[in-house]
Design an enzyme around this catalytic site. Structure first.
Site, mmCIF file in Angstrom:
data_model
loop_
_atom_site.group_PDB
_atom_site.id
_atom_site.type_symbol
_atom_site.label_atom_id
_atom_site.label_comp_id
_atom_site.label_asym_id
_atom_site.label_seq_id
_atom_site.Cartn_x
_atom_site.Cartn_y
_atom_site.Cartn_z
ATOM 1 N N LEU B 44 0.908 -1.439 0.254
ATOM 2 C CA LEU B 44 -0.003 -0.230 0.176
ATOM 3 C C LEU B 44 1.226 1.092 -0.085
ATOM 4 O O LEU B 44 0.339 2.148 -0.366
ATOM 5 C CB LEU B 44 -1.140 -0.053 1.228
ATOM 6 N N ALA B 45 1.874 1.294 1.048
ATOM 7 C CA ALA B 45 3.096 2.259 0.652
ATOM 8 C C ALA B 45 3.342 3.310 -0.392
ATOM 9 O O ALA B 45 3.683 3.782 -1.092
ATOM 10 C CB ALA B 45 3.996 2.356 1.919
ATOM 11 N N GLY B 46 4.224 1.474 -0.509
ATOM 12 C CA GLY B 46 4.390 1.526 -2.392
ATOM 13 C C GLY B 46 3.933 1.753 -3.754
ATOM 14 O O GLY B 46 4.164 2.961 -4.490
ATOM 15 N N HIS B 267 0.786 -10.652 17.788
ATOM 16 C CA HIS B 267 -1.323 -10.108 17.389
ATOM 17 C C HIS B 267 -1.956 -11.295 18.251
ATOM 18 O O HIS B 267 -1.107 -12.242 18.999
ATOM 19 C CB HIS B 267 -0.752 -10.113 15.662
ATOM 20 N N ARG B 331 -3.207 -5.201 21.299
ATOM 21 C CA ARG B 331 -2.576 -6.358 21.330
ATOM 22 C C ARG B 331 -1.948 -6.584 22.270
ATOM 23 O O ARG B 331 -1.723 -8.225 22.633
ATOM 24 C CB ARG B 331 -2.439 -6.314 19.622
ATOM 25 N N HIS B 402 3.182 -10.478 14.196
ATOM 26 C CA HIS B 402 2.705 -9.883 13.320
ATOM 27 C C HIS B 402 3.226 -9.125 12.587
ATOM 28 O O HIS B 402 3.258 -8.816 11.540
ATOM 29 C CB HIS B 402 0.929 -9.308 13.931
ATOM 30 N N GLU B 426 5.462 0.178 6.721
ATOM 31 C CA GLU B 426 5.949 -0.523 7.609
ATOM 32 C C GLU B 426 7.743 -0.711 7.925
ATOM 33 O O GLU B 426 8.258 -1.129 8.853
ATOM 34 C CB GLU B 426 6.081 -1.751 7.846
ATOM 35 N N SER B 441 -2.224 0.772 10.408
ATOM 36 C CA SER B 441 -0.604 0.489 9.816
ATOM 37 C C SER B 441 -1.243 0.949 7.839
ATOM 38 O O SER B 441 -0.575 1.491 7.490
ATOM 39 C CB SER B 441 -0.203 -0.718 9.770
HETATM 40 C C1 LIG Z 1 -2.128 -10.434 8.154
HETATM 41 C C2 LIG Z 1 -2.297 -10.055 8.626
HETATM 42 C C3 LIG Z 1 -3.456 -9.081 8.543
HETATM 43 C C4 LIG Z 1 -3.058 -7.115 8.902
HETATM 44 N N1 LIG Z 1 -4.186 -6.458 8.827
HETATM 45 C C5 LIG Z 1 -3.791 -5.083 9.108
HETATM 46 C C6 LIG Z 1 -5.416 -4.440 8.522
HETATM 47 O O1 LIG Z 1 -6.738 -4.782 8.775
HETATM 48 N N2 LIG Z 1 -5.299 -2.914 8.890
HETATM 49 C C7 LIG Z 1 -4.012 -2.263 9.022
HETATM 50 O O2 LIG Z 1 -3.743 -1.301 9.278
HETATM 51 N N3 LIG Z 1 -2.928 -3.018 8.901
HETATM 52 C C8 LIG Z 1 -3.384 -4.789 8.904
HETATM 53 N N4 LIG Z 1 -1.777 -5.169 8.850
HETATM 54 C C9 LIG Z 1 -0.345 -4.846 8.432
HETATM 55 C C10 LIG Z 1 -0.919 -3.968 7.551
HETATM 56 O O3 LIG Z 1 -0.814 -5.093 6.445
HETATM 57 C C11 LIG Z 1 1.145 -3.739 7.075
HETATM 58 O O4 LIG Z 1 1.694 -3.344 7.558
HETATM 59 C C12 LIG Z 1 1.169 -3.008 5.821
HETATM 60 O O5 LIG Z 1 -0.038 -3.661 4.775
HETATM 61 C C13 LIG Z 1 2.895 -3.015 5.400
HETATM 62 O O6 LIG Z 1 2.396 -2.145 3.491
HETATM 63 P P1 LIG Z 1 4.247 -2.214 2.916
HETATM 64 O O7 LIG Z 1 2.724 -1.213 2.443
HETATM 65 O O8 LIG Z 1 4.787 -1.113 3.961
HETATM 66 O O9 LIG Z 1 4.818 -2.907 2.314
HETATM 67 P P2 LIG Z 1 4.225 -4.465 1.910
HETATM 68 O O10 LIG Z 1 2.687 -4.440 1.901
HETATM 69 O O11 LIG Z 1 4.911 -5.371 3.393
HETATM 70 O O12 LIG Z 1 5.143 -4.428 0.791
HETATM 71 C C14 LIG Z 1 6.559 -4.847 0.472
HETATM 72 C C15 LIG Z 1 6.734 -4.980 -0.932
HETATM 73 O O13 LIG Z 1 7.523 -4.753 -0.632
HETATM 74 C C16 LIG Z 1 8.368 -5.620 -2.531
HETATM 75 N N5 LIG Z 1 10.223 -5.868 -1.530
HETATM 76 C C17 LIG Z 1 10.230 -6.079 -0.190
HETATM 77 N N6 LIG Z 1 11.353 -6.123 -0.404
HETATM 78 C C18 LIG Z 1 12.008 -5.918 -1.894
HETATM 79 C C19 LIG Z 1 13.471 -6.615 -2.554
HETATM 80 N N7 LIG Z 1 14.396 -6.757 -1.527
HETATM 81 N N8 LIG Z 1 13.302 -6.038 -3.017
HETATM 82 C C20 LIG Z 1 11.856 -6.154 -4.384
HETATM 83 N N9 LIG Z 1 11.469 -5.735 -4.042
HETATM 84 C C21 LIG Z 1 10.855 -5.527 -2.951
HETATM 85 C C22 LIG Z 1 7.728 -6.465 -1.913
HETATM 86 O O14 LIG Z 1 7.514 -7.801 -2.931
HETATM 87 C C23 LIG Z 1 6.301 -6.116 -2.230
HETATM 88 O O15 LIG Z 1 6.293 -4.731 -2.987
HETATM 89 C C24 LIG Z 1 -1.591 -6.941 8.842
HETATM 90 C C25 LIG Z 1 -0.315 -7.719 8.705
HETATM 91 C C26 LIG Z 1 -1.031 -8.594 8.549
HETATM 92 C C27 LIG Z 1 0.086 -9.722 8.623
#
Ligand SMILES: Cc1cc2nc3c(=O)[nH]c(=O)nc-3n(C[C@H](O)[C@H](O)[C@H](O)COP(=O)(O)OP(=O)(O)OC[C@H]3O[C@@H](n4cnc5c(N)ncnc54)[C@H](O)[C@@H]3O)c2cc1C
Ligand code: SF4
Ligand code: FES
Lengths: 267, 639
Positions: B44-46, B267, B331, B402, B426, B441
């Site tokens: 979601l961030a990226g 969690h 949590r 988690h 994250e 998050s």
């Molecule tokens: C089961 C579960 C349920 C959750 N439910 C909730 C919720 O209901 N509400 C809430 O707010 N939060 C929730 N969270 C937390 C939340 O989902 C995450 O913190 C959040 O989605 C992280 O998003 P992000 O964009 O930071 O990274 P991510 O979505 O983890 O994406 C990481 C990205 O980085 C890429 N990447 C990583 N390393 C490399 C590399 N070396 N080279 C190239 N690409 C790379 C991956 O391919 C991916 O595209 C939940 C977490 C879990 C585990």
């Protein structure tokens, strides 16, 4: 004691099983693949299908062999990575189940399980059980979005949507982009996937504005990428792990025809 | 003294962000076209950042290791996303959301960043809704909300139990639109393995094409990491199994500091460990605790089936111990309470390591249909995995690794200590202190990507408009590429007997035992020792089959696990240095008489920020002092 509870006790006996596997092995996109047979003992019925493959891979690595490549990530049925064609069904025998949600308890002791990659012209094999589904991204990039720049969105509650429409849009939106519908279809048609996105956006007021352009662009891209036509066999709906309904295709066709006729009327 | 400068704008808290925006430097549209951004991660961030930066006109190269951006781990988030809309008229506000996060994080987060996260939350909901995210609605057509742990208002927007999937698909559609417009170029199945620094600035990355094995160079005027969390370091966790820390870790080793590495959220409600070949723990969303009641039998070791245990013999321990918040305690509190009951012998299931989450009362009161509407997919998921129907029998749950509150240290602009290297979502340490509140998050990820980074990166890029395209045939790129190739060769050259996964499992077990829900000095030291030993064994006996120039999933895993050993040691080092309990970091030596976490504000009211000092040197601790001006620092009480 209820029957359900009895079943549970039987399940809990957890007798290890023997599984015979016939797996498609293919070194890379260019090489020719073939089936290879494996046999695994001590498989617990509680294992997920992918955990069983993990166990096979551990064995292969320890014996100095090459592990079987397969796509997977969330292992809980939501990311759409896993994509195995098992005993003639995309995602195996379970109804509305992704490969990663499938458990060994769905199979019998001693049963032979045939595992193949998705087979479709538009999804070329990369290695073993991994295929290239990049075509789906291309279809979305052709028009599977609402053109709204960050910062220009109106206050969320100024867009009212009927609950039943929003719920229906949600059902269409729950497609995980796995490609099982394509693998299930004898024409390798991507209609179910494409129509799910088109329906989701067309059902919501904010998506209606571009509905006609969207359907035209996405269908054109789908055709260009070599996906086949829909001949109403309904195999896609039967195999879709997320229960995406064939009615989405009907809605898409209606919009498509609407767009074609509409484009002939010049204001 | 300290090298840290958080660059927090002057002025009253509610005005800081608008003041920053009105005084930051800008880049005109013609110049943006000449500037390249490397963005790693499509969660979601990226994905939000990709579309927003693309819309502004930058050239953005985006990377992910999955086969498509839409599968990033964010897709698995279940319960919801917060915003301070106050649609329920229940007294919510930006301040209250900010306050809840600061308190929920046990007063270990930076006020200015958290306030801004709350401030942009409303625009995030507007943006996602406009992108077509089918959030749940009321009959009148407006958006619905539900409640999440640690708060007393209903501010959580949701799409059944698939909120992450729907939010991510919204952001992914925005990213795809920019692919069509030509501002974003997508590199899927492409993993970042090194960061390239030229003249002190982040200028590029080295990647491995996961299909062909080719090592490639990519340059940019700035690099943004959105690479997610590292809960998978425990092997068993609720995260997608390929999630890892390697991108952030290479940045750390190149000079980006790491904040609060030991702060990991366990969690309280995941499907428990059922057997030893398990590869994944599936989360049962916190939203279930809106209607589910948590209990264990009052009698120790009671082996009767749940439904045979009469009402008066059940201990609804959360309602008993925390009457004000009941089943919706935060949590960290919920996890420790479950552990306490199980350790005391009241746990249920074969292993005694689980508690019940019961929907009987909710189903009786609201009807099965209503419960199915809210949680249908979660109930299905539970049944598929366990074979048990949760409409008829209570679920069994247990805590699981988690979320990582810790991550790359960033300043107010979300820039790390390496100029030009930003970290969002994250992967940074920023907004959740020592414990994250549910649904905050996704809110932070979308806010970082949509509204914060597009502004703060401009302030940096304004000084780069005269910098021509960064060439990739420089000694710095040569060096970084060489390092990547060396590591790969080294992994193959061990040619031992044990699989990568077997090492990962053992690492996870050590961390869980000694640096999990509770920690103590002796255990942490033991954990450190054991990890050191295991790491040595890894480099003597790991087996990586195949070759480097093909699709090789074992090689991918091996590189990630090798980094996990190093990160695990930093987590423990951090845990050892913080001799207080706060949020998820529970030091047994520091607890109240009733067993709650006891903070030590006099000595530990700071963010621990670690600097890499070389392979065989201990890392150096820097402290970012926390000064609370807008909240009164109190004992966190949910009773
Ligand atoms: C089961 C579960 C349920 C959750 N439910 C909730 C919720 O209901 N509400 C809430 O707010 N939060 C929730 N969270 C937390 C939340 O989902 C995450 O913190 C959040 O989605 C992280 O998003 P992000 O964009 O930071 O990274 P991510 O979505 O983890 O994406 C990481 C990205 O980085 C890429 N990447 C990583 N390393 C490399 C590399 N070396 N080279 C190239 N690409 C790379 C991956 O391919 C991916 O595209 C939940 C977490 C879990 C585990
Ligand atoms: S429509 Fe169903 S089968 Fe096709 S991609 Fe979507 S979820 Fe998979
Ligand atoms: S691995 Fe994610 S859906 Fe199967």
């Amino acid at each position: 004691m209820t029957i359900d509870y009895l079943l549970l006790i039987i399940d809990k006996t957890n007798k290890p099983m023997n599984i015979k596997l016939k797996i498609w092995r293919q070194k890379n996109a260019k090489s020719k693949g073939k089936f290879v047979n494996y046999s695994l003992d001590d498989v617990s019925p509680e294992m997920s299908f992918l955990e069983m493959l993990d166990a096979l891979n551990t064995k292969l690595i320890e014996e100095g062999g090459d592990p079987v490549a397969f796509d997977h990530d969330c292992r809980e049925g939501i990311c759409g990575c896993c994509s195995l064609y098992i005993n003639g069904h995309p995602h195996g025998p379970g109804e509305k189940t992704t490969t990663c949600e499938l458990h060994i308890r769905s199979f019998k002791d001693g049963q032979t399980i045939v595992v193949e990659p998705w087979r479709a012209k538009s999804f070329p094999v990369i290695k073993d059980l991994i295929v290239d589904r990049n075509a789906f991204d291309k279809i979305i990039a052709a028009g599977g979005f609402i053109s709204v720049d960050t910062g220009s969105a109106p206050e969320a509650n100024s867009i009212l949507a009927k609950k039943e429409h929003a719920d229906e849009a949600f059902d269409s939106a729950s497609c995980i982009g796995c490609g099982a519908c394509v693998a299930a279809c004898k024409n390798a048609s991507a209609m179910l996937f494409v129509s799910a996105k088109i329906s989701q956006l067309a059902l919501l007021p904010q998506g209606k504005v571009e509905a006609m352009e969207r359907v035209e662009a996405m269908v054109a891209k789908m055709d260009e990428l070599g996906f086949g036509n829909c001949t109403n066999t309904y195999a896609c709906e039967a195999e879709c792990p997320k229960g995406i309904k064939i009615t989405n295709i009907a809605r898409m066709n209606r919009h498509f025809i609407g767009a074609k006729i509409g484009s002939q009327i010049k204001q | 003294m300290t090298k840290l400068n958080a660059k927090i704008p002057e002025g009253p808290l509610p005005e800081k962000w608008s003041k920053y925006k009105s005084s930051m430097k800008l880049v005109n549209p013609a110049n943006k076209k000449k500037l390249d951004i490397i963005l790693v991660g499509t969660g979601l961030a990226g994905a939000a950042a990709a579309s927003s930066l693309g819309e502004l006109g930058y050239n953005v190269k985006v990377f992910c290791f999955q086969d498509t951006p839409r599968r990033a781990h964010s897709v698995a988030a279940q319960g919801g996303i917060n915003a301070a809309k106050n649609y329920k008229n229940d007294g919510d506000s930006v301040y209250r959301l900010f306050y809840d996060m600061i308190k929920g994080g046990d007063y270990r987060a930076r006020e200015a960043n958290v306030y801004r996260a709350a401030e942009v939350s409303n625009a995030t909901i507007d943006q996602l809704t406009a992108q077509g995210v089918p959030f749940a609605r009321e009959y009148g057509g407006t958006l619905d909300n539900r409640s999440f742990g640690g708060v007393q208002v209903s501010r959580t927007f949701y799409a059944k139990g698939q909120t992450g999937q729907q939010c991510l698909l919204g952001a992914y559609s925005g990213l795809s639109r920019q692919v069509k417009n030509g501002t974003v170029k997508m590199y899927s199945r492409c993993e970042m393995l090194e960061l390239v620094i030229i003249d002190g600035k982040a200028r590029g990355i080295i990647t491995r094409n996961l299909v062909t094995g080719e090592i490639e160079r990519h340059s940019g005027h700035a690099v943004v990491l959105a690479t997610g969390g590292y809960g998978t370091i425990y092997y068993l966790s609720t995260l997608a199994v390929n999630s890892n820390a390697s991108a952030a870790w290479t940045a750390y080793k190149k000079g980006a500091f790491w904040g609060n590495p030991s702060f990991v959220q366990i969690h309280p409600s995941s499907i428990p460990v059922l057997n030893d070949y398990q590869s994944k723990l599936t989360l049962m969303s916190e939203s279930l605790r809106n209607d589910g009641r948590v209990w264990v039998p009052k009698k120790k070791g009671d082996k009767r089936p749940a439904n045979d245990i009469p009402e008066e013999e059940r201990d609804y321990y959360l309602e008993r111990k925390y009457p004000a918040f009941g089943n919706l305690v935060p949590r960290d509190v919920g996890s420790r309470a479950a552990k306490e009951r199980c350790d005391a012998g009241y746990g249920v299931g074969d292993t005694g390591l689980s508690v019940y989450l019961d929907f009987k009362d909710a189903i009786n009161k609201q009807g099965k249909k209503a419960i199915e509407n809210k949680y249908g997919n979660l109930f299905e998921m539970y049944e598929k995995i366990t074979g048990i129907n949760p409409y008829e029998e209570p679920m069994r749950i247990y805590p699981a690794g988690h979320y990582t509150m810790g991550g790359l240290w960033v300043d107010y602009e979300l820039m790390t200590t390496i100029p030009g290297l930003f970290a969002i979502g994250e992967s940074n340490f920023s907004d959740h202190g020592a414990n994250r509140l549910g649904a905050s998050s996704l809110m932070q990820c979308a806010g970082d990507g949509n509204f914060i980074i597009p502004n703060t990166i401009g302030n940096y890029m304004a000084d780069e408009i005269k910098t021509p395209k960064i060439p990739t045939d420089t000694p710095e790129f040569d060096e970084a590429e060489k390092a990547v190739k060396l590591k790969i060769e080294k992994l193959f050259s061990v040619n031992g007997k044990q699989t990568v996964t077997s090492f990962h499992k053992r690492l996870g077990k050590i961390l869980w035992d000694y640096s999990g829900m509770t920690r103590n000095e002796e255990g942490l030291k033991k954990g450190l020792f054991l990890i050191d030993e295991l790491e040595k064994e890894f480099w003597k006996d790991v087996k990586v089959p195949g070759t480097a120039d093909e699709l090789n999933q074992e090689l991918e895993k091996a590189g990630r696990v090798a980094d996990f050993f190093e990160l695990a040691k930093l987590m423990i080092t951090d845990g050892l240095s913080r001799r207080e309990s706060c949020g998820a970091h529970f030091r047994e030596e520091s607890q109240t008489e009733t067993g709650e976490a006891k903070r030590d504000d006099d000595n530990y009211s700071y963010i621990s920020v670690w600097e890499y000092k070389g392979k065989d040197e201990p890392p150096e601790l820097h402290k970012e002092e926390l000064n609370y001006k807008y909240v009164e620092v109190k004992i966190r009480d949910y009773k």
